[in-house]
Design a protein around this motif. Structure first.
Motif, PDB file in Angstrom:
ATOM      1  N   PHE A  96     -11.992   6.687   8.152  1.00  0.00           N
ATOM      2  CA  PHE A  96     -13.160   5.947   7.692  1.00  0.00           C
ATOM      3  C   PHE A  96     -12.772   4.512   7.395  1.00  0.00           C
ATOM      4  CE2 PHE A  96     -12.860   4.992   3.138  1.00  0.00           C
ATOM      5  CZ  PHE A  96     -11.775   5.759   2.751  1.00  0.00           C
ATOM      6  N   SER A  97     -13.764   3.651   7.462  1.00  0.00           N
ATOM      7  CA  SER A  97     -13.579   2.243   7.157  1.00  0.00           C
ATOM      8  C   SER A  97     -13.873   2.002   5.683  1.00  0.00           C
ATOM      9  CB  SER A  97     -14.516   1.393   8.008  1.00  0.00           C
ATOM     10  OG  SER A  97     -14.560   0.064   7.516  1.00  0.00           O
ATOM     11  N   ARG A  98     -12.953   1.341   4.993  1.00  0.00           N
ATOM     12  CA  ARG A  98     -13.172   1.039   3.583  1.00  0.00           C
ATOM     13  C   ARG A  98     -14.201  -0.071   3.407  1.00  0.00           C
ATOM     14  NH1 ARG A  98      -9.284  -1.170   1.238  1.00  0.00           N
ATOM     15  NH2 ARG A  98      -9.602  -0.330  -0.863  1.00  0.00           N
ATOM     16  N   GLY A 152      -2.629  -0.065  -4.085  1.00  0.00           N
ATOM     17  CA  GLY A 152      -2.076  -1.325  -3.614  1.00  0.00           C
ATOM     18  C   GLY A 152      -2.839  -1.986  -2.481  1.00  0.00           C
ATOM     19  N   PHE A 153      -4.066  -1.530  -2.238  1.00  0.00           N
ATOM     20  CA  PHE A 153      -4.853  -2.176  -1.180  1.00  0.00           C
ATOM     21  C   PHE A 153      -5.158  -3.619  -1.575  1.00  0.00           C
ATOM     22  CE2 PHE A 153      -5.552   1.293   1.598  1.00  0.00           C
ATOM     23  CZ  PHE A 153      -5.641   2.434   0.820  1.00  0.00           C
ATOM     24  N   THR A 154      -5.016  -4.534  -0.615  1.00  0.00           N
ATOM     25  CA  THR A 154      -5.296  -5.947  -0.890  1.00  0.00           C
ATOM     26  C   THR A 154      -6.495  -6.452  -0.099  1.00  0.00           C
ATOM     27  OG1 THR A 154      -3.739  -6.627   0.816  1.00  0.00           O
ATOM     28  CG2 THR A 154      -2.896  -6.419  -1.429  1.00  0.00           C
ATOM     29  N   THR A 155      -7.057  -5.612   0.740  1.00  0.00           N
ATOM     30  CA  THR A 155      -8.214  -5.987   1.526  1.00  0.00           C
ATOM     31  C   THR A 155      -9.107  -4.768   1.716  1.00  0.00           C
ATOM     32  OG1 THR A 155      -8.972  -6.760   3.687  1.00  0.00           O
ATOM     33  CG2 THR A 155      -6.888  -5.583   3.625  1.00  0.00           C
ATOM     34  N   ASP A 156     -10.412  -4.998   1.861  1.00  0.00           N
ATOM     35  CA  ASP A 156     -11.320  -3.886   2.140  1.00  0.00           C
ATOM     36  C   ASP A 156     -11.539  -3.722   3.641  1.00  0.00           C
ATOM     37  OD1 ASP A 156     -14.610  -5.420   1.562  1.00  0.00           O
ATOM     38  OD2 ASP A 156     -12.887  -6.031   2.763  1.00  0.00           O
ATOM     39  N   ARG A 157     -10.793  -4.476   4.450  1.00  0.00           N
ATOM     40  CA  ARG A 157     -10.965  -4.382   5.896  1.00  0.00           C
ATOM     41  C   ARG A 157     -10.186  -3.227   6.505  1.00  0.00           C
ATOM     42  NH1 ARG A 157     -10.678 -10.700   7.987  1.00  0.00           N
ATOM     43  NH2 ARG A 157     -12.364 -11.465   6.659  1.00  0.00           N
ATOM     44  N   VAL A 162       0.831  -1.184   0.000  1.00  0.00           N
ATOM     45  CA  VAL A 162       0.000   0.000   0.000  1.00  0.00           C
ATOM     46  C   VAL A 162       0.873   1.243   0.000  1.00  0.00           C
ATOM     47  CG1 VAL A 162      -1.740   1.324   1.271  1.00  0.00           C
ATOM     48  CG2 VAL A 162      -1.867  -1.191   1.191  1.00  0.00           C
ATOM     49  N   GLN A 163       0.497   2.192  -0.817  1.00  0.00           N
ATOM     50  CA  GLN A 163       1.179   3.490  -0.828  1.00  0.00           C
ATOM     51  C   GLN A 163       0.133   4.589  -0.689  1.00  0.00           C
ATOM     52  OE1 GLN A 163       3.493   3.426  -4.516  1.00  0.00           O
ATOM     53  NE2 GLN A 163       5.329   3.024  -3.324  1.00  0.00           N
TER      54      GLN A 163
END
Length: 120
Positions: free
Chosen positions: A50-52, A25-30, A1-2
């Motif tokens: 905020f929560s993705r 580069g997100f690999t999870t929505d958590r 992630v950047q």
């Protein structure tokens, strides 16, 4: 992630500014994206996050009602709308990603920060 922040600068007291944090580069929505700031001689202060996953938002007490966080449809970009800025808001502003919330120790990745200066 950047994470890359933009939108900082000089603004007069009472003015507004919007910061942008572009994530990749997100690999999870958590995960979540949270804004922090650090003024000289002070600790990091959590501002808003905020929560993705479920779009829950979180605000620090000192900026509640003045600062507002939002995201784009893909939830990879976070915005921080700052209104009625005061000289004490002068700081370096960072976005970070990690567990959703306001705890800096739960953040895994930090941007390099942008400087916001509030001065006449």
């Amino acid at each position: 992630v950047q994470l890359v922040e933009s939108g900082g600068g000089l603004v007069q007291p009472g003015g507004s500014l919007r910061l942008t944090c572009v994530g990749s580069g997100f690999t999870t929505d958590r995960s979540g994206i949270t804004w922090f700031r650090k003024a000289p001689g002070k600790d990091y202060e959590a501002l808003a996050g905020f929560s993705r996953k479920d779009d829950s938002t979180y605000y620090g007490d000192t900026v509640k009602g003045r600062f507002f966080i939002s995201s784009d449809n893909g939830k990879d970009t976070a915005y921080l709308q700052m209104n009625n800025l005061k000289p004490e808001d002068t700081a370096t502003y960072y976005c970070a990603s990690g567990w959703p919330g306001l705890d800096p120790y739960q953040m895994d990745v930090w941007g390099k920060g942008v400087v916001v200066t509030v001065s006449p």
